[in-house]
Design a protein around this motif. Structure first.
Motif, PDB file in Angstrom:
ATOM      1  N   UNK A  73      -7.324  -2.600  -0.609  1.00 41.63           N
ATOM      2  CA  UNK A  73      -6.231  -2.169  -1.481  1.00 41.63           C
ATOM      3  C   UNK A  73      -6.198  -3.019  -2.754  1.00 41.63           C
ATOM      4  N   UNK A  74      -6.440  -4.317  -2.601  1.00 35.35           N
ATOM      5  CA  UNK A  74      -6.487  -5.200  -3.766  1.00 35.35           C
ATOM      6  C   UNK A  74      -7.644  -4.800  -4.682  1.00 35.35           C
ATOM      7  N   UNK A  75      -8.795  -4.486  -4.082  1.00 36.20           N
ATOM      8  CA  UNK A  75      -9.961  -4.065  -4.873  1.00 36.20           C
ATOM      9  C   UNK A  75      -9.654  -2.803  -5.683  1.00 36.20           C
ATOM     10  N   UNK A  76      -8.826  -1.945  -5.109  1.00 34.44           N
ATOM     11  CA  UNK A  76      -8.482  -0.676  -5.767  1.00 34.44           C
ATOM     12  C   UNK A  76      -7.198  -0.777  -6.594  1.00 34.44           C
ATOM     13  N   UNK A  97      -6.642  -7.060   7.614  1.00 35.68           N
ATOM     14  CA  UNK A  97      -7.040  -7.918   6.492  1.00 35.68           C
ATOM     15  C   UNK A  97      -8.048  -7.202   5.595  1.00 35.68           C
ATOM     16  N   UNK A  98      -8.960  -6.463   6.209  1.00 31.34           N
ATOM     17  CA  UNK A  98      -9.947  -5.720   5.422  1.00 31.34           C
ATOM     18  C   UNK A  98      -9.261  -4.637   4.596  1.00 31.34           C
ATOM     19  N   UNK A  99      -8.292  -3.955   5.204  1.00 34.76           N
ATOM     20  CA  UNK A  99      -7.566  -2.917   4.474  1.00 34.76           C
ATOM     21  C   UNK A  99      -6.817  -3.527   3.295  1.00 34.76           C
ATOM     22  N   UNK A 100      -6.185  -4.674   3.502  1.00 34.04           N
ATOM     23  CA  UNK A 100      -5.467  -5.342   2.414  1.00 34.04           C
ATOM     24  C   UNK A 100      -6.421  -5.725   1.289  1.00 34.04           C
ATOM     25  N   UNK A 150     -14.414   4.818   3.311  1.00 39.71           N
ATOM     26  CA  UNK A 150     -15.820   4.392   3.194  1.00 39.71           C
ATOM     27  C   UNK A 150     -15.985   2.915   2.845  1.00 39.71           C
ATOM     28  N   UNK A 151     -15.071   2.379   2.050  1.00 44.96           N
ATOM     29  CA  UNK A 151     -15.136   0.949   1.712  1.00 44.96           C
ATOM     30  C   UNK A 151     -14.879   0.107   2.949  1.00 44.96           C
ATOM     31  N   UNK A 152     -13.893   0.499   3.737  1.00 43.96           N
ATOM     32  CA  UNK A 152     -13.570  -0.182   4.997  1.00 43.96           C
ATOM     33  C   UNK A 152     -14.786  -0.207   5.919  1.00 43.96           C
ATOM     34  N   UNK A 153     -15.455   0.925   6.039  1.00 43.68           N
ATOM     35  CA  UNK A 153     -16.636   1.014   6.900  1.00 43.68           C
ATOM     36  C   UNK A 153     -17.756   0.101   6.400  1.00 43.68           C
ATOM     37  N   UNK A 168      -9.224   8.678   1.446  1.00 48.84           N
ATOM     38  CA  UNK A 168     -10.601   9.115   1.216  1.00 48.84           C
ATOM     39  C   UNK A 168     -11.402   8.072   0.439  1.00 48.84           C
ATOM     40  N   UNK A 169     -10.727   7.235  -0.338  1.00 46.06           N
ATOM     41  CA  UNK A 169     -11.392   6.152  -1.071  1.00 46.06           C
ATOM     42  C   UNK A 169     -11.526   4.897  -0.218  1.00 46.06           C
TER      43      UNK A 169
END
Length: 256
Positions: A133-136, A127-130, A182-185, A178-179
């Motif tokens: 991806x939406x943020x990007x 869910x965090x990855x999704x 760090x956002x996931x973390x 690579x983008x």
């Protein structure tokens, strides 16, 4: 008494079990009785060294295997009359992740993490990855969240942080990882959460940055046994190496 523990073993198992002090490598094929050798060795160490089961760390790779190992050791302890109260429960038999979680629940405050951290499973992490991806503004049709998670898990297993990650190529996929990484973390940190890989990485970080805590567990785990050793990755190897440095009583069991 300790000799009775050895009576049911074949010649190869006997050699593996009776070698107690110092490093030991047991290599054998499937169905050769490695688990029997491992559980009997744990029991033999308890009896011959007059130790509590809590002084022995035994690690395997699945919850099912860990549960079976714990049950078999407990039965052997009872069978050979090595105790009859809560002290005989083999409390440090588990997977790398469960052992790491247990230590971090007690010690995470030493590295600025709340002890009541949440453990995210693959669905939570997905869910965090999704969201990322939406943020990007990246479609999940372009990048599969499961693939991203798999890549991040491998990076963490190799002890590669977002700051240290250098994309393997100029491909769209690796550039986006690579983008995203760090956002996931950062999202995990804000949620006071760890994914499964973090349980191992944060434990290494704890041991590397708090010598007192490391020495506490080095002293506790006088004997360490690792099943399916051929499957260990970089971070798991580091955990084993650090914990076994004091007593150097390490038994590694692996397939041919």
């Amino acid at each position: 008494m300790s000799e009775k523990i050895l009576e049911t073993l074949n010649e190869e198992q006997l050699a593996a079990v009776s070698h107690v002090d110092g490093p030991s490598l047991i290599i054998a094929g499937p169905g050769s009785g490695k688990t029997k050798a491992l559980t009997h060795k744990i029991t033999y160490i308890i009896q011959s060294k007059q130790l509590l089961p809590s002084n022995i760390l035994a690690v395997t790779f699945t919850n099912k295997a860990a549960t079976e190992m714990k049950e078999r050791v407990y039965k052997l302890i009872l069978e050979y009359g090595l105790g009859h109260d809560e002290n005989i429960i083999p409390s440090w038999i588990g997977t790398f992740h469960s052992i790491s979680s247990k230590i971090l629940r007690k010690e995470a405050m030493h590295i600025g993490i709340s002890n009541n951290f949440v453990i995210y499973d693959s669905d939570d992490s997905g869910k965090i990855i999704k969201e990322t991806l939406e943020d990007l503004n990246i479609s999940i049709k372009e990048l599969k969240p499961s693939s991203i998670l798999s890549t991040i898990a491998k990076l963490k297993g190799d002890m590669i942080s977002p700051e240290k990650y250098v994309p393997e190529s100029n491909s769209f996929y690796h550039q986006q990882v690579s983008k995203i990484y760090p956002i996931y973390e950062q999202k995990l940190k804000l949620a006071n959460a760890m994914d499964f890989s973090d349980l191992l990485v944060k434990l290494v970080y704890l041991f590397e940055n708090n010598q007192e805590v490391l020495e506490k567990y080095q002293e506790l785990f006088k004997y360490i046994l690792i099943d399916e050793y051929q499957d260990t990755n970089t971070v798991q190897y580091k955990i084993v190496r650090m914990l076994s440095q004091k007593h150097r009583n390490l038994t590694a069991v692996g397939d041919i």
